[in-house]
Design a protein around this motif. Structure first.
Motif, PDB file in Angstrom:
ATOM      1  N   ALA A 126       0.827  -1.208   0.000  1.00 57.92           N
ATOM      2  CA  ALA A 126       0.000   0.000   0.000  1.00 57.92           C
ATOM      3  C   ALA A 126       0.862   1.259   0.000  1.00 57.92           C
ATOM      4  N   ILE A 127       1.951   1.254   0.780  1.00 63.16           N
ATOM      5  CA  ILE A 127       2.830   2.420   0.828  1.00 63.16           C
ATOM      6  C   ILE A 127       3.520   2.629  -0.516  1.00 63.16           C
ATOM      7  N   LEU A 128       4.056   1.552  -1.081  1.00 66.17           N
ATOM      8  CA  LEU A 128       4.727   1.665  -2.384  1.00 66.17           C
ATOM      9  C   LEU A 128       3.745   2.081  -3.469  1.00 66.17           C
ATOM     10  N   SER A 129       2.537   1.524  -3.414  1.00 70.08           N
ATOM     11  CA  SER A 129       1.509   1.883  -4.392  1.00 70.08           C
ATOM     12  C   SER A 129       1.188   3.369  -4.322  1.00 70.08           C
ATOM     13  N   PHE A 130       1.099   3.887  -3.111  1.00 63.52           N
ATOM     14  CA  PHE A 130       0.774   5.304  -2.944  1.00 63.52           C
ATOM     15  C   PHE A 130       1.885   6.186  -3.501  1.00 63.52           C
ATOM     16  N   VAL A 131       3.125   5.858  -3.121  1.00 66.72           N
ATOM     17  CA  VAL A 131       4.259   6.707  -3.498  1.00 66.72           C
ATOM     18  C   VAL A 131       4.578   6.602  -4.983  1.00 66.72           C
ATOM     19  N   LEU A 132       4.585   5.386  -5.513  1.00 64.25           N
ATOM     20  CA  LEU A 132       5.057   5.167  -6.885  1.00 64.25           C
ATOM     21  C   LEU A 132       3.964   5.229  -7.936  1.00 64.25           C
ATOM     22  N   PHE A 133       2.707   5.070  -7.507  1.00 67.73           N
ATOM     23  CA  PHE A 133       1.630   5.011  -8.497  1.00 67.73           C
ATOM     24  C   PHE A 133       0.526   6.026  -8.222  1.00 67.73           C
ATOM     25  N   GLU A 134      -0.195   5.859  -7.127  1.00 68.83           N
ATOM     26  CA  GLU A 134      -1.382   6.683  -6.881  1.00 68.83           C
ATOM     27  C   GLU A 134      -1.055   8.171  -6.825  1.00 68.83           C
ATOM     28  N   ASN A 135      -0.037   8.526  -6.069  1.00 70.07           N
ATOM     29  CA  ASN A 135       0.317   9.929  -5.905  1.00 70.07           C
ATOM     30  C   ASN A 135       0.728  10.558  -7.227  1.00 70.07           C
ATOM     31  N   ARG A 136       1.536   9.821  -7.998  1.00 67.79           N
ATOM     32  CA  ARG A 136       2.025  10.357  -9.275  1.00 67.79           C
ATOM     33  C   ARG A 136       0.888  10.507 -10.284  1.00 67.79           C
ATOM     34  N   ILE A 137       0.043   9.489 -10.365  1.00 68.75           N
ATOM     35  CA  ILE A 137      -1.078   9.563 -11.301  1.00 68.75           C
ATOM     36  C   ILE A 137      -2.012  10.713 -10.940  1.00 68.75           C
ATOM     37  N   ALA A 138      -2.329  10.839  -9.653  1.00 66.26           N
ATOM     38  CA  ALA A 138      -3.228  11.909  -9.222  1.00 66.26           C
ATOM     39  C   ALA A 138      -2.635  13.274  -9.532  1.00 66.26           C
ATOM     40  N   ASP A 139      -1.356  13.469  -9.230  1.00 66.06           N
ATOM     41  CA  ASP A 139      -0.720  14.762  -9.491  1.00 66.06           C
ATOM     42  C   ASP A 139      -0.725  15.098 -10.980  1.00 66.06           C
ATOM     43  N   ARG A 140      -0.423  14.108 -11.805  1.00 69.17           N
ATOM     44  CA  ARG A 140      -0.389  14.362 -13.259  1.00 69.17           C
ATOM     45  C   ARG A 140      -1.771  14.703 -13.796  1.00 69.17           C
ATOM     46  N   LEU A 141      -2.786  13.994 -13.314  1.00 66.69           N
ATOM     47  CA  LEU A 141      -4.142  14.281 -13.780  1.00 66.69           C
ATOM     48  C   LEU A 141      -4.614  15.650 -13.306  1.00 66.69           C
ATOM     49  N   LEU A 142      -4.245  16.018 -12.088  1.00 64.77           N
ATOM     50  CA  LEU A 142      -4.644  17.329 -11.580  1.00 64.77           C
ATOM     51  C   LEU A 142      -3.923  18.453 -12.312  1.00 64.77           C
ATOM     52  N   VAL A 143      -2.649  18.244 -12.650  1.00 69.74           N
ATOM     53  CA  VAL A 143      -1.921  19.241 -13.449  1.00 69.74           C
ATOM     54  C   VAL A 143      -2.526  19.329 -14.840  1.00 69.74           C
ATOM     55  N   TRP A 144      -2.797  18.174 -15.432  1.00 76.47           N
ATOM     56  CA  TRP A 144      -3.400  18.143 -16.777  1.00 76.47           C
ATOM     57  C   TRP A 144      -4.737  18.882 -16.805  1.00 76.47           C
ATOM     58  N   SER A 145      -5.512  18.750 -15.720  1.00 74.40           N
ATOM     59  CA  SER A 145      -6.827  19.396 -15.672  1.00 74.40           C
ATOM     60  C   SER A 145      -6.743  20.885 -15.354  1.00 74.40           C
ATOM     61  N   GLY A 146      -5.556  21.341 -14.945  1.00 72.14           N
ATOM     62  CA  GLY A 146      -5.401  22.737 -14.573  1.00 72.14           C
ATOM     63  C   GLY A 146      -5.760  23.045 -13.131  1.00 72.14           C
ATOM     64  N   LEU A 147      -6.082  22.000 -12.348  1.00 73.93           N
ATOM     65  CA  LEU A 147      -6.458  22.208 -10.958  1.00 73.93           C
ATOM     66  C   LEU A 147      -5.250  22.375 -10.045  1.00 73.93           C
ATOM     67  N   HIS A 148      -4.086  21.904 -10.503  1.00 75.98           N
ATOM     68  CA  HIS A 148      -2.847  22.107  -9.758  1.00 75.98           C
ATOM     69  C   HIS A 148      -1.766  22.549 -10.724  1.00 75.98           C
ATOM     70  N   LYS A 149      -0.832  23.313 -10.230  1.00 76.05           N
ATOM     71  CA  LYS A 149       0.294  23.736 -11.040  1.00 76.05           C
ATOM     72  C   LYS A 149       1.388  22.681 -10.998  1.00 76.05           C
ATOM     73  N   PRO A 150       2.162  22.564 -12.072  1.00 72.32           N
ATOM     74  CA  PRO A 150       3.294  21.635 -12.040  1.00 72.32           C
ATOM     75  C   PRO A 150       4.260  22.014 -10.936  1.00 72.32           C
ATOM     76  N   LYS A 151       4.947  21.012 -10.390  1.00 79.12           N
ATOM     77  CA  LYS A 151       5.930  21.294  -9.350  1.00 79.12           C
ATOM     78  C   LYS A 151       7.018  22.211  -9.904  1.00 79.12           C
ATOM     79  N   GLY A 152       7.305  23.243  -9.140  1.00 80.21           N
ATOM     80  CA  GLY A 152       8.333  24.170  -9.569  1.00 80.21           C
ATOM     81  C   GLY A 152       7.783  25.361 -10.349  1.00 80.21           C
ATOM     82  N   ALA A 153       6.468  25.306 -10.676  1.00 76.92           N
ATOM     83  CA  ALA A 153       5.877  26.407 -11.407  1.00 76.92           C
ATOM     84  C   ALA A 153       5.805  27.642 -10.536  1.00 76.92           C
ATOM     85  N   VAL A 154       6.006  28.824 -11.144  1.00 77.46           N
ATOM     86  CA  VAL A 154       5.993  30.097 -10.427  1.00 77.46           C
ATOM     87  C   VAL A 154       4.696  30.812 -10.721  1.00 77.46           C
TER      88      VAL A 154
END
Length: 380
Positions: free
Chosen positions: A348-376
């Motif tokens: 569960a921990i590895l799944s969260f760190v390596l899969f779930e978290n990354r997929i969620a972040d990418r989808l949220l950035v793609w949707s415009g709901l979150h900025k990419p990491k490092g964005a100003v």
């Protein structure tokens, strides 16, 4: 690893209460549910584990009450606007659906192997009912549309969470119109609706606490109770430095009432008191941890433990245990269970760190709901 998990829950610029007691309680409940399901494979002289944990079924409602509390605390006053409602649903979906799809796909693969004659194990043939695949994909398997739990059987509760997310504007409207009284009325009406479904025979259970294929409506009732508790904590923050201990005591008393088979409403009322007291404790001391640091990564992934454990059950019990270790003494069984539980938490921990978290972040950035990491941000 902890920093990665922490960043998923507390994003820069957001001032959010962590509610750490809720984290550890959900983790403990996930472990007990996992132990209960693994206990079905116990030797006859160790079945007391399963039978004892059966009495704690109302503890599952703790998951949904806490979920209703957290979701309403964060989104309850925003979802009445169409744009905000859409953004909220998308955020919840990207948090839940990727892991649901992966674990569902595992059972689909096992089911196909059974169909092709490549395997006759992996979770029980009754799990692989292809006519229910669509409702599982649409997260509707707990809405009273299926006769049995299929594929990843625990995902009925995820289906209930999704229904509660969809209906959140109803609770928000009740809050806007009538405040605490509106939420209290919705809570009473929701539990009353469960009683009606059972009494009328529409819900094929002796009591709604056993509901699973109809469990979405149970989830919504608990969700409404959680929303009420969130607003109670906000409106009547009876701050007390001792409320953390009181919350633990209330939780233990609720479990005792369950084991004594006292009225489920009394047990849930005490659970609700525990949640309220825990919230007060977090409001008073928001930075205080209530469990050791080494447990933090695990405590933050109770959802993953819950969804992954039927997969590890399928591999380590339905297949390995039944094929190679069946008939082993109780001592061996308990050691084996402990090892599989540790493995499940690690997965569960590895799944969260390596899969779930990354997929969620990418989808949220793609949707415009979150900025990419490092964005100003503009103007900075």
């Amino acid at each position: 690893m902890w920093q990665i998990i922490r960043s998923r829950y507390v994003r820069p610029g957001l001032q959010m209460i962590r509610y750490r007691l809720f984290e550890i309680w959900r983790f403990m409940a996930a472990l007990l549910i996992m132990l209960y399901h693994f206990g079905h494979f116990a030797p006859s002289d160790a079945l007391w584990v399963k039978d004892g944990l059966e009495l704690l079924r109302p503890l599952l409602d703790l998951f949904f009450i806490i979920s209703g509390f957290l979701i309403f605390d964060r989104y309850g006053e925003r979802v009445l606007e169409a744009r905000a409602y859409g953004a909220y649903l998308f955020k919840r979906l990207v948090r839940l659906y990727p892991l649901h799809l992966v674990t569902l796909s595992y059972f689909v693969a096992v089911g196909l192997a059974v169909e092709l004659g490549l395997s006759n194990t992996g979770g029980g043939l009754d799990l692989f009912q292809w006519e229910t695949l669509l409702t599982n994909l649409l997260l509707m398997q707990g809405w009273g549309l299926n006769d049995n739990l299929t594929f990843n059987y625990v995902s009925w509760s995820l289906s209930g969470e999704w229904l509660a997310y969809l209906l959140l504007p109803i609770l928000a409207l009740a809050w806007r119109i009538a405040g605490l009284a509106g939420l209290a009325l919705m809570t009473i009406a929701s539990y009353g609706g469960l009683e009606f479904l059972v009494a009328s025979g529409l819900m094929p259970e002796t009591h709604w606490v056993y509901a699973d294929t109809w469990g979405a409506y149970r989830v919504f009732a608990d969700f409404a109770l959680g929303a009420l508790l969130a607003m109670l904590a906000r409106k009547w923050p009876l701050h007390s430095s001792g409320s953390r201990l009181a919350a633990w005591i209330a939780l233990l008393v609720s479990c005792m009432l369950m084991t004594l088979d006292i009225s489920v409403y009394v047990s849930i009322a005490v659970l609700a008191l525990a949640v309220y007291l825990a919230a007060l404790a977090e409001l008073v001391e928001p930075e205080r941890y209530t469990y050791p640091a080494f447990l933090r990564p695990a405590a933050a992934v109770s959802f993953g433990v819950y969804l992954w454990h039927p997969v590890t059950e399928s591999i380590f019990f339905s297949y390995i245990w039944n094929k190679y270790l069946l008939g082993a003494p109780a001592g061996v069984f308990f050691v084996y269970v402990a090892a599989v539980m540790v493995i499940t938490v690690g997965v569960a921990i590895l799944s969260f760190v390596l899969f779930e978290n990354r997929i969620a972040d990418r989808l949220l950035v793609w949707s415009g709901l979150h900025k990419p990491k490092g964005a100003v941000s503009p103007g900075l």
